[in-house]
Write a protein that holds these residues in place. Structure first.
Motif: not given
Length: 245
Positions: A36-40, A149-150, A159-162, A198-203
């Motif tokens: 998915g390359i939309g807003g998030l 998972e954002a 957000i969480t990381t599975i 941004c948070m997903a990229a940081m994860e």
């Protein structure tokens, strides 16, 4: 002229102060899938490309529409009606031509996405509907790949990381699809989806380089209207139909 090595070092000069040369090398040798390359997801892809990941695998179906433009910053108003994926790949190469970009104009299905997930070191889930998120979750569990998972809805980010076999999977957290979920047309403010990206990229950066502590076994949520936030512990469902097999 600068040598290739000096140029690369200079490009990442500011973050080398944080990640060190070893961390930057880990990014350079990494492969990240962004579903998915939309807003998030588009925001996550931009910052991962800028950070210097070695390869991005992108998947998003369809064409650019005018209502996308309030948040999908990888897109271009001059390309309305054209495929999202081509525009995204072109713009990411402008940001950092050193990053290898692989893109697919497809939804997430088990058969199609299996090689993409298998080829990645970590996956970011930025899809807008639960059926595709469940498919991606199943693929990551089967392949043993971490999944960031954002999500966002309205003004809220979560957000969480599975990590398969170590944390709850998506089915553990959401055993059934909500009948109230509206897959298309849900309210979105660009800044909120951008924050989630941004948070997903940081994860992903944390996972790849080993710095910091990923959001494992916790769900973090932010209300952007008052910037209140909370973190809740989450546990694996020992009878989960997905990750307990």
């Amino acid at each position: 002229m600068m040598s290739s090595f000096v140029q690369q070092t200079f490009r990442y000069d500011r973050q080398l102060k944080l990640l060190g040369e070893e961390g930057q090398k880990k990014l350079k040798s990494s492969v990240v899938m962004v579903a998915g390359i939309g807003g998030l997801g588009g925001t996550a892809a931009i910052y991962l490309a800028a950070a210097g990941v070695g390869k991005l695998i992108l998947a998003h179906e369809g064409t650019i529409q005018l209502p996308d433009m309030n948040r999908q910053i990888l897109m271009d108003s001059s390309c309305i009606g054209e495929e999202r994926i081509g525009t995204a790949m072109q713009n990411l190469r402008r940001i950092n031509p050193e990053v290898e970009i692989e893109g697919y104009n497809d939804k997430i299905t088990y058969k199609e996405a299996e090689p993409w997930v298998n080829g990645a070191d970590i996956v970011i889930d930025a899809r807008y509907d639960f059926p595709e998120r469940y498919e991606l979750n199943r693929l990551c569990v089967a392949a043993g790949k971490p999944l960031v998972e954002a999500a966002m809805y309205g003004f809220e980010v979560s957000i969480t990381t599975i990590v398969p076999k170590k944390t709850p999977c998506l089915v553990c957290l959401y055993p059934q699809i909500s009948v109230d979920w509206e897959p298309l047309g849900f309210p979105v403010l660009g800044a909120t989806s951008g924050l989630a990206g941004c948070m997903a990229a940081m994860e992903a950066v944390k996972w790849i380089t080993g710095i910091g502590k990923p959001f494992m076994n916790v769900m973090h949520r932010i209300n952007t209207l008052d910037m209140s936030s909370y973190t809740v512990a989450v546990k694996r469902n020992l009878t989960c139909t997905c990750c307990q097999g």
